[in-house]
Design a protein around this motif. Structure first.
Motif, short mmCIF file in Angstrom:
data_model
loop_
_atom_site.label_atom_id
_atom_site.label_comp_id
_atom_site.label_asym_id
_atom_site.label_seq_id
_atom_site.Cartn_x
_atom_site.Cartn_y
_atom_site.Cartn_z
N VAL A 117 48.85 52.25 34.94
CA VAL A 117 48.34 52.90 36.16
C VAL A 117 46.82 52.77 36.21
CG1 VAL A 117 48.14 55.09 37.41
CG2 VAL A 117 50.27 54.51 36.21
N ALA A 118 46.16 52.96 35.05
CA ALA A 118 44.70 52.91 35.01
C ALA A 118 44.16 51.53 35.36
CB ALA A 118 44.22 53.32 33.61
N GLU A 119 44.88 50.47 35.00
CA GLU A 119 44.36 49.13 35.26
C GLU A 119 44.29 48.80 36.75
OE1 GLU A 119 48.52 46.65 34.58
OE2 GLU A 119 46.98 46.64 33.03
N LYS A 120 44.96 49.60 37.58
CA LYS A 120 44.92 49.39 39.03
C LYS A 120 43.87 50.25 39.71
CE LYS A 120 49.92 48.55 39.04
NZ LYS A 120 51.24 49.04 39.55
N MET A 121 43.17 51.08 38.95
CA MET A 121 42.20 52.01 39.53
C MET A 121 40.80 51.74 39.01
SD MET A 121 44.18 55.65 39.75
CE MET A 121 45.76 55.81 40.57
N GLU A 122 39.81 52.35 39.67
CA GLU A 122 38.41 52.21 39.27
C GLU A 122 37.72 53.56 39.31
OE1 GLU A 122 36.68 47.99 40.58
OE2 GLU A 122 37.44 49.14 42.29
N LEU A 123 36.57 53.61 38.64
CA LEU A 123 35.71 54.78 38.67
C LEU A 123 34.50 54.46 39.52
CD1 LEU A 123 35.88 55.78 34.89
CD2 LEU A 123 37.00 56.96 36.79
N ASP A 124 34.30 55.22 40.57
CA ASP A 124 33.19 55.01 41.50
C ASP A 124 32.10 56.02 41.17
OD1 ASP A 124 32.60 53.71 44.43
OD2 ASP A 124 31.77 55.73 44.24
N LEU A 125 30.96 55.53 40.65
CA LEU A 125 29.87 56.42 40.21
C LEU A 125 28.72 56.33 41.20
CD1 LEU A 125 28.44 57.01 36.71
CD2 LEU A 125 26.88 56.24 38.49
N CYS A 126 28.19 57.50 41.57
CA CYS A 126 27.05 57.57 42.48
C CYS A 126 26.05 58.58 41.95
CB CYS A 126 27.52 57.96 43.89
SG CYS A 126 26.20 57.95 45.12
N LEU B 73 30.23 55.56 30.87
CA LEU B 73 29.62 54.89 32.02
C LEU B 73 28.11 54.96 31.87
CD1 LEU B 73 31.82 56.31 34.94
CD2 LEU B 73 32.32 54.44 33.34
N GLN B 74 27.46 53.80 31.79
CA GLN B 74 26.01 53.76 31.66
C GLN B 74 25.36 53.31 32.97
OE1 GLN B 74 25.61 51.30 28.01
NE2 GLN B 74 24.65 53.14 27.14
N PHE B 75 24.20 53.90 33.28
CA PHE B 75 23.47 53.56 34.50
C PHE B 75 21.98 53.70 34.23
CE2 PHE B 75 24.78 57.97 34.54
CZ PHE B 75 23.64 58.66 34.88
N PRO B 76 21.12 52.93 34.93
CA PRO B 76 19.69 52.92 34.64
C PRO B 76 18.99 54.19 35.12
CG PRO B 76 20.17 51.51 36.50
CD PRO B 76 21.50 51.95 35.97
N VAL B 77 18.03 54.67 34.31
CA VAL B 77 17.24 55.85 34.70
C VAL B 77 15.75 55.63 34.49
CG1 VAL B 77 19.10 57.50 34.28
CG2 VAL B 77 17.58 56.86 32.40
N PHE C 105 21.68 55.43 42.86
CA PHE C 105 22.40 54.34 42.18
C PHE C 105 23.88 54.47 42.54
CE2 PHE C 105 24.86 52.78 38.55
CZ PHE C 105 24.35 51.49 38.42
N HIS C 106 24.56 53.29 42.63
CA HIS C 106 25.98 53.28 42.95
C HIS C 106 26.63 52.08 42.28
CE1 HIS C 106 29.56 52.28 45.47
NE2 HIS C 106 29.80 53.56 45.22
N LYS C 107 27.78 52.31 41.63
CA LYS C 107 28.49 51.21 40.98
C LYS C 107 29.92 51.62 40.67
CE LYS C 107 28.22 48.09 36.96
NZ LYS C 107 27.50 47.76 35.71
N ARG C 108 30.82 50.61 40.60
CA ARG C 108 32.20 50.85 40.20
C ARG C 108 32.44 50.29 38.79
NH1 ARG C 108 36.89 50.47 44.80
NH2 ARG C 108 36.07 52.10 46.19
N TYR C 109 33.31 51.00 38.05
CA TYR C 109 33.63 50.62 36.69
C TYR C 109 35.15 50.64 36.53
CZ TYR C 109 28.79 52.25 35.93
OH TYR C 109 27.44 52.47 36.01
N PRO C 110 35.69 49.88 35.57
CA PRO C 110 37.13 49.98 35.28
C PRO C 110 37.49 51.42 34.87
CG PRO C 110 36.20 48.04 34.25
CD PRO C 110 35.04 48.81 34.78
N ARG D 263 28.15 61.85 40.75
CA ARG D 263 29.50 62.07 41.27
C ARG D 263 30.35 60.88 40.87
NH1 ARG D 263 29.48 62.87 47.34
NH2 ARG D 263 28.70 64.92 46.69
N VAL D 264 31.51 61.16 40.27
CA VAL D 264 32.44 60.11 39.86
C VAL D 264 33.77 60.36 40.55
CG1 VAL D 264 33.66 59.02 37.95
CG2 VAL D 264 31.29 59.78 37.64
N ASN D 265 34.27 59.34 41.25
CA ASN D 265 35.57 59.40 41.91
C ASN D 265 36.54 58.43 41.23
OD1 ASN D 265 34.62 61.22 43.88
ND2 ASN D 265 33.86 59.54 45.15
#
Length: 929
Positions: A704-713, A734-738, A723-728, A749-751
């Protein structure tokens, strides 16, 4: 007015000899006549906090077995711990004498502490009751209890700061049942208090002349091989002394008094409670007998703020320490060289009286257990495919009493090692069917008080495990099982009971699969077979066993049994279950879930089989499993939400072919988890870091997880997207630049989403993080909540904590420092910080010259690149609100204490390699309610 109140007043008027009566009782809920819907005495609650409290196995109810009236408070404790109940008391006055009393009787199985206990205490600052010696006004204990109603009482004087208070009663470090009735807390005069003390000959706060305030001062009571009961030493630091067992022990020859004395070489022993005599504060005297064959030997004594050093010779001689203000029976004895110690006595007054042992040594003899090497036997596997087990082919064992004596009741046992289970048959003779005692009537009840038998097995004996499985059954077939002392453990096993004209027979079937710590199965087990014959009006209780050395704990010993080979297939470990999403919900279809167990096998071979999930109602689900490299996940899928919640207490059974290799029961009901769990971040705040990281867990099956993504904002203020990016979905961190964003507070926010554009959102979560300007100093510390590690200047804070004591003797320092000096290269390779512990005593007046070795060590650490945090240890009793204790403990006033303390600190604080210092000590803790 109740009957009890009337009776109390009548007794006072007519007899005029009772110093206290129920008419002036300030405890409102004193007679235990009324109870709530749960059966507990109205207004009373369980005391949840405190040393050794066991609220789980504590049965607290109103009992019809009363001293007077129709009800008493009954506490039944199923484990060897402590259980107390309490109620709040209003109207206790400061600086006032009180008498606390209660009528008590008990039926105890074990008691290794105070037993039945009542006390009165103050509430903590947040108005909660907690079992803590420092808060207790007065306490009374009846160590071994009484089968008849007896009155317990104590008198005490409240301190000046008395306010909110409560009374408590219960069992301390005991197992069994206790009843309390007619609890009374009454204000009395000082004259009445002295009269009660003189009449009963005991008081917690006012000792009698000549009374020895040290239990086991003669070292006659030995609770473990060569270890003195009541005394304790720095066993935690025994790695500093490779000959600890030789240097710290009781010896059975050459004693001054009795049969034993204590041998101490280069260490220290401690005794007592720092505040047990705080109401007395008169003169005291400590005496002891010492001898040594070492002409350079010394013994240092520290007690009640007094330090003194003696140089004993080869003959037993008495040494004395006069104490101007005796406030505690806390004594520390430290040696240089080898010293023998005996006949230690602490008493009130100026002159020592001849040595007399404390009543504890006479009433509580704990002779050393017979250190007997367990016998070894070997058994062979026997086929058990036939309907009737071939008991006559099994290994035969006959039970004996403690120390090998012949018991009054004969018991014969047969042991069979099958290919998938272990079988034991007890044949118990000597008691007619109608005379059998079996009061226990529910699973895990105290069957040991009945006519019962127990099979105690430690399958991990050869692997180093010392925790046995205990399987017990009484003569009525009621079962008990536990893993060590944990009766919450339940195994899947069978037992049948048959009562005969001359006794009873019990047959055990213990599948190897039910031993849930299967990875510890070994070829050699420790086994004991135990019979408990209950006491009657005519006979005392009798315990017999396969192996029962004198004074041993029979459930913790046993015969060494070889022959348990060919059990590799049963070496399996099962994790706690997880509930994962197996099918996402749609407009037409509800969510489906999977219950997943991770399994580990000791063998790395690829294996396969089936598994069953059996609900409390008996509904079975079956699945297949296959392992690779000793690991697999056992997955039961297709369950609806209601089906997951209705599993209740459930059992997992795992099969390889037709053989059940593990069976495990789970009592905790399953819940549907959140699909998405966010946090924590990898720093408690950010400044110079290039990237930030946040931990994300998804409760989804992999397919189930392989069909979904994590949307980070990342959202700034005012609501600007930084910043906005999608991850498996299975990314984890989840790393993002600061580095380029300005200081401030940001929302992440992570969806959990599926699809592009107008994606479906299945779960969402928010978290905040802080960005600060870079530190202007040269030392910045943070914390990584994920790894739970401090971060210092960007690197994990990995520290080493040597204790370099300055314990009154420079020789001690000189013996420790060279050891660590040699280890500096290794320390610098493995650690980047050292927490440097110097337990100092302010009135000793240390000079910079005396501390030169420590400063040199700190400098050498600096050269090796290792920073130092300095721990200037001192008693917790002198910190914060307890500063009033400084004079009592150190013998100097508060102003002089801090002057010396700051002088000491100045020697260290400006050293360039010391980045921090703190002033504290390990907390003092005593096992009292």
């Amino acid at each position: 007015m109740s009957i009890k109140e009337k009776l109390g007043i009548i007794c006072i008027i007519c007899l005029n000899v009772i110093y206290y009566g129920y008419s002036k009782n300030i405890v409102k809920l004193w007679d235990f006549e009324e109870f709530d819907s749960s059966g507990r005495p109205s207004g009373w609650s369980s005391l949840e906090q405190g040393i050794d409290m066991d609220s789980l196995h504590n049965q607290f109810t109103v009992s019809p077995d009363a001293y007077q009236g129709k009800g008493s408070a009954m506490i039944k404790l199923e484990t060897l711990h402590s259980a107390f109940t309490f109620c709040f008391v209003e109207g206790i006055k400061p600086n006032t004498w009180y008498c606390l009393s209660v009528w008590m009787k008990s039926d105890l199985i074990f008691c290794c502490g105070k037993g039945p206990t009542i006390f009165c205490a103050r509430l903590t600052r947040d108005s909660t009751p907690i079992g803590n010696t420092d808060l207790v006004y007065g306490i009374s204990s009846e160590n071994h209890g009484s089968s008849n109603w007896v009155q317990m009482r104590t008198v005490f004087k409240t301190p000046d700061d008395t306010k909110d208070s409560y009374v408590g009663l219960g069992l301390y470090n005991a197992q069994g049942t206790v009843w309390f009735d007619n609890l009374c807390l009454e204000e009395i005069s000082e004259g009445e208090a002295i009269t009660i003390i003189q009449k009963e000959g005991t008081s917690q706060n006012l000792p009698k002349a000549g009374e020895n305030l040290i239990m086991n001062g003669s070292f006659e009571v030995v609770s473990a091989p060569e270890m003195p009961d009541c005394w304790y030493g720095h066993c935690r630091y025994s790695s500093f002394d490779p000959n600890f067992r030789e240097n710290y022990r009781v010896v059975n020859e050459g004693a001054f008094h009795g049969q034993r004395c204590f041998h101490l070489k280069g260490g220290s022993i401690h005794y007592g409670n720092p505040e047990i005599l705080k109401e007395y504060q008169g003169n005291g005297v400590l005496s002891m007998y010492l001898r040594s064959d070492d002409k350079d030997a010394e013994l240092s004594v520290n007690t009640n703020g007094i330090s003194k050093t003696f140089k004993p010779d080869s003959s037993w001689r008495q040494y004395i320490v006069n104490i101007p203000k005796l406030t505690s029976n806390y004594v520390v004895l430290s040696t240089k060289g080898e010293v023998f110690i005996d006949a230690v006595k602490l008493e009130i007054g100026d002159t020592p009286t001849p040595f007399t042992p404390n009543p504890y040594e006479l009433l509580n003899p704990l002779p050393i257990a017979d250190v007997q090497e367990p016998p070894k036997v070997k058994i062979k596997s026997i086929s058990t495919e036939d309907t009737n087990l071939p008991w006559t082919k099994g290994f035969v064992a006959e039970l004996s009493g403690e120390g090998g004596v012949k018991p009054s009741k004969k018991s014969i046992c047969y042991l069979i090692k099958g290919y998938s289970a272990f079988y034991v048959r007890f044949e118990c003779y000597g008691r007619k069917k109608e005379e059998l005692i079996h009061k226990s009537n529910k699973h895990d009840d105290l069957v040991f008080a009945d006519d019962s038998v127990a099979l105690v097995i430690n399958p991990g004996y050869e692997s180093g495990s010392d925790i046995p499985y205990i399987f017990a059954v009484n003569s009525a077939g009621i079962k008990y099982d536990a893993y060590g002392y944990d009766i919450r453990w339940d195994g899947v096993w069978k037992a049948t009971t048959t009562q005969t004209e001359t006794g009873y027979i019990v047959e055990f079937e213990i599948p190897y699969a039910c031993l849930s710590n299967g990875n510890f199965l070994s070829n050699i087990w420790q086994i004991n077979l135990i019979r408990y014959s209950a006491s009657t009006n005519k006979e005392q209780k009798e315990v017999s066993a396969w192996f029962y050395p004198k004074n041993a704990i029979v459930e913790r010993t046993g015969i060494i049994v070889e022959g348990f080979d060919e059990l590799e297939k049963f070496k399996v470990r099962i994790s706690e279950p997880k509930v994962l999403l197996a099918r996402e919900p749609t407009v037409y279809l509800p969510s489906l879930f999977a219950v997943v167990f991770d399994a580990g096998f000791s063998s790395k071979d690829n294996r396969k089989g089936t598994a069953k999930l059996i609900s409390f109602s008996g509904v079975e689900r079956t699945t297949n499993w296959q392992s690779m490299e000793g690991k697999t996940s056992i997955v039961f899928t297709g369950l609806t939400e209601s089906e997951v919640l209705s599993l209740g207490t459930f059992t997992l059974k795992v099969f390889e072919g037709n053989t059940e290799i593990i069976s495990k029961m789970f009592k905790k009901p399953l819940q549907i988890p959140s699909f998405l769990i966010l946090g924590p971040f990898d720093r408690n705040y950010y400044s110079y870091e290039k990237d930030a990281g946040i931990n994300v867990k998804v409760n989804l099956l992999p397919q189930v997880a392989e069909k979904m993504e994590l949307d980070l904002c990342v959202i700034g203020s005012p609501l600007s997207r930084v910043f906005h990016k999608r991850y498996p979905a299975q990314s984890g961190l989840l790393q993002f630049p600061v580095s380029d964003i300005p200081p401030g507070i940001y929302q992440v926010r992570v969806n959990l989403v599926k699809g592009k554009g107008g994606a479906t959102i299945y779960a969402s979560s928010n978290a905040s993080f802080i960005k600060l300007p870079p530190c202007h100093g040269d030392y910045e510390s943070k914390f990584n909540p994920i790894t739970r590690m401090p971060i210092v200047n960007g690197a994990p804070f990995i520290f080493f904590g040597p204790e370099i004591p300055l314990d009154y003797k420079q020789e001690v320092v000189n013996s420790h420092l060279p050891h660590y000096q040699r280890d500096i290269p290794e320390i610098s390779e493995r650690f980047n910080h050292v927490v440097f512990n110097i337990p100092t005593v302010p009135q000793s007046g240390y000079t910079k010259e005396m501390l030169t070795p420590h400063l040199r060590f700190i400098t050498d650490l600096q050269k090796a690149g290792v920073k130092v945090e300095l721990w200037l240890a001192m008693s917790m009793e002198t910190t914060g609100p307890n500063a009033k204790n400084i004079g009592r403990i150190y013998g100097i006033d508060e102003k002089e204490f801090f002057r010396l303390r700051f002088e000491e600190l100045k020697i260290f604080k400006d050293h360039p390699n010391i980045v921090a210092w703190y002033d504290m000590d390990e907390m003092t803790s005593f096992h009292d309610p």
